[in-house]
Design an enzyme around this catalytic site. Structure first.
Site, PDB file in Angstrom:
ATOM      1  N   LEU A 146       2.505   6.324  -4.679  1.00 57.57           N
ATOM      2  CA  LEU A 146       3.591   7.018  -5.503  1.00 57.57           C
ATOM      3  C   LEU A 146       3.297   8.420  -6.275  1.00 57.57           C
ATOM      4  CD1 LEU A 146       5.370   3.930  -6.958  1.00 57.57           C
ATOM      5  CD2 LEU A 146       6.023   5.212  -4.912  1.00 57.57           C
ATOM      6  N   ARG A 147       2.224   8.758  -6.477  1.00 57.66           N
ATOM      7  CA  ARG A 147       1.520   9.977  -6.560  1.00 57.66           C
ATOM      8  C   ARG A 147       1.601  10.366  -8.272  1.00 57.66           C
ATOM      9  NH1 ARG A 147      -1.820  10.141  -2.684  1.00 57.66           N
ATOM     10  NH2 ARG A 147      -1.012  11.107  -0.809  1.00 57.66           N
ATOM     11  N   ASN A 176      -6.535   8.960   7.051  1.00 61.77           N
ATOM     12  CA  ASN A 176      -7.554   8.109   6.814  1.00 61.77           C
ATOM     13  C   ASN A 176      -7.449   6.429   6.769  1.00 61.77           C
ATOM     14  OD1 ASN A 176      -9.165  10.407   7.000  1.00 61.77           O
ATOM     15  ND2 ASN A 176      -9.165  10.459   4.626  1.00 61.77           N
ATOM     16  N   HIS A 223     -11.054   0.105   0.947  1.00 65.82           N
ATOM     17  CA  HIS A 223     -10.890   1.056   1.893  1.00 65.82           C
ATOM     18  C   HIS A 223     -12.174   1.196   2.625  1.00 65.82           C
ATOM     19  CE1 HIS A 223      -9.395   5.520   3.242  1.00 65.82           C
ATOM     20  NE2 HIS A 223     -10.538   5.249   3.930  1.00 65.82           N
ATOM     21  N   HIS A 261       0.742  -1.151  -0.140  1.00 61.54           N
ATOM     22  CA  HIS A 261      -0.119  -0.139  -0.190  1.00 61.54           C
ATOM     23  C   HIS A 261       0.785   1.346  -0.029  1.00 61.54           C
ATOM     24  CE1 HIS A 261      -4.115   1.813   1.383  1.00 61.54           C
ATOM     25  NE2 HIS A 261      -3.306   2.563   0.732  1.00 61.54           N
ATOM     26  N   HIS A 287      -5.732  -1.101   5.410  1.00 63.94           N
ATOM     27  CA  HIS A 287      -5.428  -0.351   6.759  1.00 63.94           C
ATOM     28  C   HIS A 287      -6.444  -0.369   8.019  1.00 63.94           C
ATOM     29  CE1 HIS A 287      -7.532   2.307   4.388  1.00 63.94           C
ATOM     30  NE2 HIS A 287      -6.806   3.005   3.860  1.00 63.94           N
ATOM     31  N   ASP A 308       0.853   2.481   3.613  1.00 63.10           N
ATOM     32  CA  ASP A 308      -0.110   3.698   3.301  1.00 63.10           C
ATOM     33  C   ASP A 308       0.787   4.749   3.154  1.00 63.10           C
ATOM     34  OD1 ASP A 308      -2.267   4.834   2.379  1.00 63.10           O
ATOM     35  OD2 ASP A 308      -3.432   5.061   4.130  1.00 63.10           O
ATOM     36  N   HIS A 325       2.743  14.198   0.713  1.00 64.59           N
ATOM     37  CA  HIS A 325       1.875  15.599   0.729  1.00 64.59           C
ATOM     38  C   HIS A 325       2.860  16.750   0.476  1.00 64.59           C
ATOM     39  CE1 HIS A 325      -2.227  13.909   0.531  1.00 64.59           C
ATOM     40  NE2 HIS A 325      -2.047  13.450   1.757  1.00 64.59           N
ATOM     41  N   ASN A 360      -4.923   6.117  -7.200  1.00 64.55           N
ATOM     42  CA  ASN A 360      -5.436   7.307  -7.020  1.00 64.55           C
ATOM     43  C   ASN A 360      -4.559   8.260  -7.558  1.00 64.55           C
ATOM     44  OD1 ASN A 360      -3.997   7.228  -4.522  1.00 64.55           O
ATOM     45  ND2 ASN A 360      -5.258   8.349  -3.107  1.00 64.55           N
TER      46      ASN A 360
HETATM   47  O1  DOR Z   1      -4.672   9.107   4.880  1.00 69.42           O
HETATM   48  C1  DOR Z   1      -4.820   8.570   3.662  1.00 69.42           C
HETATM   49  N1  DOR Z   1      -4.213   9.317   2.662  1.00 69.42           N
HETATM   50  N2  DOR Z   1      -5.760   7.570   3.585  1.00 69.42           N
HETATM   51  C2  DOR Z   1      -6.063   7.368   2.311  1.00 69.42           C
HETATM   52  O2  DOR Z   1      -6.748   6.339   2.116  1.00 69.42           O
HETATM   53  C3  DOR Z   1      -5.511   8.091   0.978  1.00 69.42           C
HETATM   54  C4  DOR Z   1      -4.231   8.465   1.524  1.00 69.42           C
HETATM   55  C5  DOR Z   1      -3.802   9.469   0.292  1.00 69.42           C
HETATM   56  O3  DOR Z   1      -3.923   9.368  -0.990  1.00 69.42           O
HETATM   57  O4  DOR Z   1      -3.549  10.659   0.462  1.00 69.42           O
HETATM   58 ZN    ZN Z   2      -6.867   4.119   2.278  1.00 67.45          ZN
END
Ligand code: DOR
Ligand code: ZN
Length: 432
Positions: free
Chosen positions: A63-64, A280, A181, A60, A234, A307, A311, A94
């Site tokens: 990598l963005r 989350n 999720h 999990h 998670h 996870d 950011h 995502n």
């Molecule tokens: O805290 C989180 N950040 N939970 C997630 O499920 C997604 C993740 C994110 O993509 O930043």
């Molecule tokens: Zn998640």
């Protein structure tokens, strides 16, 4: 580079794939584990005092790339992964565009191959655009090698769609895993932390544990009805763990994961409004954390996954309510697991490594990873000093710095990582 021969001398080789734990030399030649005959002329690396294990596998990782390169890229993320001892990571869908068709996965894999720091296994979205309305191009993605699908970040709210996805996934000749999720969307909407006395005192809207309990119960019901293969991302709450324990006893095809941060912190820690502790699902109570630790020990939870959610600074350094959820985790995962679970005697080293190597590799279909460390197998390895103390500090290898663990002292540090015979990390530093 793969023509190199290396002998790691005198390390403690802990191999969860065949449950062996012994001090011995490990010989690597031409990218694979070799026998003693290949020691001739090999470079010798002193591994005394180190644990040598299969390279870690993260089920999990965010990598963005594509779309959010200001947070992380495939290159910076896999460099962070290698630094943390990982040789393979599953990259979440995502992205922008969403990884809901095969082309995005190809791009991500090509970028990873070019960087040469870790193998990346793109996770496919379950629904088109992760919008929760219609199924993504699952067949095309399976043909391209995708084995795990997830709308992570959001639950698949529509139970009928989840049922269809689980049924469809059963039709493939290879095992396809749907990873949810699990937080009921209606209950977590507008919420930023665990709902309880801390959130009330802080005046922050909550995400109740019941949201997870409801989603997990529903997911298990759909898995039961379809016979489908479900993975729960998670987990954060004691009741969710209890549901999974019962589902496993019943024989449902379900696996579950937990993060290092949910194994470490509680919502008491969030009372400082530290946005690095906003994620989350949210950090919950000490009872929840205890249940998660026990579930790792007894096998109810199969996998520890990071996870890793990078950011940008300005996306985290804002008011608690406005900051984006997530903590990075690749560089600290092993140290945290050793510090929080293994050294205090809550979980054996063998079991802890199992949850970070062979278990995620199996779910991911990553046949080259997770061990066993046997002659002829790809030389994907980690070597770590289980007793080396260090403090989590900036700068990180990741492009991001939003670590829940900033300032914490960990015991256990990766010294080297090897990907198919090439050292991606040597002397605790990335080599490329
Ligand atoms: O805290 C989180 N950040 N939970 C997630 O499920 C997604 C993740 C994110 O993509 O930043
Ligand atoms: Zn998640």
């Amino acid at each position: 580079m793969t023509g190199e021969r290396i002998v790691f001398e005198g390390g403690r080789v802990v191999d969860p794939a065949n449950r062996t734990d012994e001090v011995r030399d490990v010989v690597v030649a031409d990218g694979v584990i070799a026998g003693p005959e290949a020691m001739e002329g090999a470079e010798r690396i002193d591994a005394r005092g180190l644990v040598i294990a299969p390279g870690l596998v993260d089920l999990h990782t965010h990598l963005r790339e594509p779309g959010f390169e200001h947070k992380e890229t495939v290159e910076t993320g896999t460099r962070a992964a290698a630094t943390g001892g990982f040789t393979a990571v599953a990259s979440m869908a995502n992205t922008d565009p969403v990884t809901d068709h095969a082309a995005i996965g190809h791009v991500v894999r090509d970028l990873a191959a070019a960087a040469g720091l870790a193998d990346v296994f793109p996770v496919g979205a379950i629904t088109k655009g992760r919008a929760g309305e219609s199924l993504a191009e699952m067949g095309e993605m399976v043909d391209a090698g995708v084995r795990v699908f997830s709308d992570d970040g959001d639950t698949v709210s529509n139970a009928r769609l989840l049922r269809n996805a689980l049924m469809y996934a059963k039709a493939f000749p290879v095992e396809i895993v749907l990873a949810d999720h699990a937080e009921d969307a209606s209950l977590v909407e507008g919420g930023h932390m665990h709902e309880g006395s801390n959130s009330y005192a802080m005046g922050v809207a909550g995400r109740p544990a019941a949201a997870e309990e409801i989603a997990v119960a529903r997911d298990l019901a759909v898995a039961r009805a379809t016979g489908g293969r479900l993975h729960l991302c998670h987990l954060s709450s004691a009741r969710a763990v209890e549901l999974v324990r019962a589902a496993k006893a019943e024989g449902l095809r379900v696996t579950a994961e937990v993060t290092p941060h949910h194994l470490t912190f509680t919502d008491d820690d969030v009372a400082t409004y530290d946005t690095n502790l906003k994620m989350n699902p949210p950090l919950r109570t000490a009872e929840d954390r205890e249940a998660l630790r026990e579930a790792v020990a007894d096998g109810t939870i199969d996998v520890i996954a990071t996870d890793h959610a990078p950011h940008a600074i300005e996306e985290k350094e804002s008011e608690f309510d406005l900051s984006l959820p997530g903590t990075i985790g690749l560089e600290t995962a092993l140290g945290v697991v050793l510090t929080e679970l293994v050294h205090p005697g809550r979980v054996s080293l063998m079991r802890a490594l199992e949850t970070m190597t062979v278990a995620p590799a199996r779910i991911l279909g990553a046949a080259d990873h997770g061990g066993p460390i046997e002659v002829g197998r790809p030389a994907n390895l980690v070597g770590f000093d289980p007793d080396e103390g260090w403090v989590v500090e900036t700068p990180f290898v990741s492009r991001a710095r939003n670590s829940a663990f900033l300032g914490r002292r960990l015991t256990g540090r990766v010294r080297f990582t090897m990907l198919r015979g090439t050292l991606t990390v040597a002397d605790a530093k990335a080599t490329r």
